[in-house]
Design an enzyme around this catalytic site. Structure first.
Site, PDB file in Angstrom:
ATOM      1  CD  GLU A  61      -0.557   0.444   3.584  1.00  0.00           C
ATOM      2  OE1 GLU A  61      -1.278   1.747   3.464  1.00  0.00           O
ATOM      3  OE2 GLU A  61      -0.831   0.127   4.786  1.00  0.00           O
ATOM      4  CE  LYS A 122      -6.229   7.205   6.075  1.00  0.00           C
ATOM      5  NZ  LYS A 122      -6.371   7.185   7.704  1.00  0.00           N
ATOM      6  CB  VAL A 142      -5.295  -1.811   4.433  1.00  0.00           C
ATOM      7  CG1 VAL A 142      -5.750  -3.180   4.454  1.00  0.00           C
ATOM      8  CG2 VAL A 142      -4.128  -1.842   5.118  1.00  0.00           C
ATOM      9  CG  ASP A 174     -12.871   6.441  13.261  1.00  0.00           C
ATOM     10  OD1 ASP A 174     -12.629   5.458  12.343  1.00  0.00           O
ATOM     11  OD2 ASP A 174     -11.898   7.165  13.477  1.00  0.00           O
ATOM     12  CB  SER A 176     -10.286   1.009   9.607  1.00  0.00           C
ATOM     13  OG  SER A 176      -9.654   1.070   8.427  1.00  0.00           O
ATOM     14  CB  ALA A 177     -13.338   1.526   5.014  1.00  0.00           C
ATOM     15  CG  ASP A 178      -7.815  -0.755   6.515  1.00  0.00           C
ATOM     16  OD1 ASP A 178      -8.345   0.163   5.462  1.00  0.00           O
ATOM     17  OD2 ASP A 178      -6.985  -0.542   7.086  1.00  0.00           O
ATOM     18  CE  LYS A 195      -2.987   2.025  11.573  1.00  0.00           C
ATOM     19  NZ  LYS A 195      -2.916   1.189  10.345  1.00  0.00           N
TER      20      LYS A 195
HETATM   21  N1  PSU Z   1      -0.107   0.500   8.751  1.00  0.00           N
HETATM   22  C1  PSU Z   1       0.950   1.205   9.011  1.00  0.00           C
HETATM   23  N2  PSU Z   1       1.136   2.621   8.776  1.00  0.00           N
HETATM   24  C2  PSU Z   1      -0.312   3.051   8.330  1.00  0.00           C
HETATM   25  C3  PSU Z   1      -1.128   2.372   7.770  1.00  0.00           C
HETATM   26  C4  PSU Z   1      -0.978   1.148   8.124  1.00  0.00           C
HETATM   27  O1  PSU Z   1       1.973   0.663   9.358  1.00  0.00           O
HETATM   28  O2  PSU Z   1      -0.162   4.206   8.130  1.00  0.00           O
HETATM   29  C5  PSU Z   1      -2.547   3.035   7.225  1.00  0.00           C
HETATM   30  C6  PSU Z   1      -3.202   1.868   6.308  1.00  0.00           C
HETATM   31  O3  PSU Z   1      -3.234   2.537   4.944  1.00  0.00           O
HETATM   32  C7  PSU Z   1      -4.416   1.525   6.900  1.00  0.00           C
HETATM   33  C8  PSU Z   1      -4.875   2.969   7.301  1.00  0.00           C
HETATM   34  O4  PSU Z   1      -5.429   1.109   5.882  1.00  0.00           O
HETATM   35  O5  PSU Z   1      -3.500   3.303   8.092  1.00  0.00           O
HETATM   36  C9  PSU Z   1      -5.978   2.903   8.437  1.00  0.00           C
HETATM   37  O6  PSU Z   1      -6.651   4.263   8.343  1.00  0.00           O
HETATM   38  P1  PSU Z   1      -7.993   4.533   8.898  1.00  0.00           P
HETATM   39  O7  PSU Z   1      -7.995   4.027  10.396  1.00  0.00           O
HETATM   40  O8  PSU Z   1      -8.304   6.030   8.736  1.00  0.00           O
HETATM   41  O9  PSU Z   1      -8.897   3.429   8.184  1.00  0.00           O
HETATM   42 MN    MN Z   2     -11.549   5.960  10.518  1.00  0.00          MN
END
Ligand code: PSU
Ligand code: MN
Length: 341
Positions: A61, A122, A142, A174, A176-178, A195
């Site tokens: 990614e 992003k 992701v 909140d 993530s859409a992942d 994370k």
């Molecule tokens: N893994 C990492 N660093 C990051 C991410 C993942 O080590 O920055 C990113 C990925 O792109 C993941 C995103 O999809 O953080 C998640 O963001 P959000 O919580 O807004 O969906």
């Molecule tokens: Mn989010």
């Protein structure tokens, strides 16, 4: 059919690989060729050729390059991760929106532009159409990278840590859409769990609801990104790439979607969970005071824990991304051995 250079779609090719996928009738196969896709999707020649030849390919990614790590560490890491994949005998396919097309296999200059920041938004799955129509650039999360991997027919994708359920501060939800995207894309995602800034129990619950198997790689526990342990015991474990590939094959033969391969960070780079919890607590307080939410939240928290730890979380983050890329390459190499694709 008219085909421009660099727009090869492997599914379109009359290759034995295509026929094998068709015969297997796996939902996991690449999306069928659609001429409209030519304008949107750009599978770069090296990646397209590797896919047609059945060689291992690992998707990577670009949000972690543009928004997850600071410059110049992000650029060094993006390059290093591609070499790690190559050294393990696979072709890296870094994904991102460049010049209004969803590109699979970004060029070195494109990666450098993403790393230097500036105009790179992003882009999650829902942002892809706008990024493409707008004709600009977008770093894929992701979720968005899973879309591209599926369209291209790439089965393995390596990242640092998947997004998940953010910790409840107040009543705002909140997630993530992942997670939803992984449920629907037949791709094996290698990550060091989710994370550490997230609600890991909540993230595991959503993965269960979405039907995503979470498979510990050489571990019984869900890793916590910077830490090898989280206290959350997993139901599935594998210890070799071949075992993982067998599970992937069975899952996809059943017509199911993505799998999460949870790889603990390398021992030498892993941090102490008690210390990380304290850092995350402070970063969350800071995010709340600064009123940070939405898509800015994850980059803010990663940045803040890095400042608070004097750069030690960054070292762990880089090490685990590399380790995941190496494992991704091994998994991608194990798939053809099963005759899957
Ligand atoms: N893994 C990492 N660093 C990051 C991410 C993942 O080590 O920055 C990113 C990925 O792109 C993941 C995103 O999809 O953080 C998640 O963001 P959000 O919580 O807004 O969906
Ligand atoms: Mn989010």
């Amino acid at each position: 059919m008219v085909r421009r250079a660099g727009q090869v779609h492997p599914v379109d090719a009359e290759s034995s690989r295509t026929k094998r996928i068709d015969k297997a009738a796996l939902r996991g196969g690449p999306v069928r060729y659609d001429p409209a896709m030519h304008d949107l999707l750009d599978i770069r020649p090296e990646v397209a050729e590797a896919l047609s030849a059945g060689h291992p390919v690992v998707a990577l990614e670009s949000t972690l390059i543009a928004h997850g790590l600071p410059y110049p560490r992000n650029l060094e890491t993006a390059r290093r991760v591609e070499s790690v994949v190559r050294e393990a005998g696979a072709v890296p396919a870094t994904v991102g929106v460049a010049g209004g097309r969803l590109c699979v296999g970004l060029k070195a200059q494109e990666i450098e532009r993403f790393a230097r920041g500036g105009d790179t938004a992003k882009a999650s799955g829902r942002d892809l159409a706008a990024a493409i129509v707008g004709g600009g650039n977008g770093a894929t999360t992701v979720a968005a990278t899973l879309v591209a991997a599926h369209l291209a027919g790439i089965r393995v994708f390596a990242t640092g840590g998947i997004g998940g359920v953010h910790r409840g501060r107040g009543s705002r939800l909140d997630v993530s859409a992942d997670l939803a995207e992984l449920a629907h894309r037949p791709v094996a995602l290698v990550s060091a769990g989710a994370k550490a800034i997230l609600d890991l129990a909540g993230t595991l619950e959503v993965l269960e609801t979405q039907g995503v198997p979470v498979i510990g790689y050489g571990t019984n526990e869900f890793p916590a990104f910077y830490c090898r342990e989280s206290g959350h015991v997993l139901e599935a474990r594998v210890d070799t790439p071949f075992e993982a590939a067998r599970l992937m094959q069975a899952h996809w033969t059943l017509g199911l979607g993505g799998l999460l391969i949870a790889n603990p960070p390398p021992e030498a780079a892993a941090l102490d969970p008690v210390e990380v919890e304290a850092l995350v607590g402070r970063a969350l307080d800071d995010a709340q005071s600064a009123g940070v939410g939405g898509k800015r939240l994850t980059p803010f928290l990663l940045d803040r824990v890095n400042e608070l730890s004097d750069g030690r979380t960054l070292e762990a983050n880089v090490a685990l991304i590399e380790a995941n890329a190496a494992l991704g390459a091994e998994l991608a190499a194990a798939i053809p051995a099963l005759g899957l694709c």
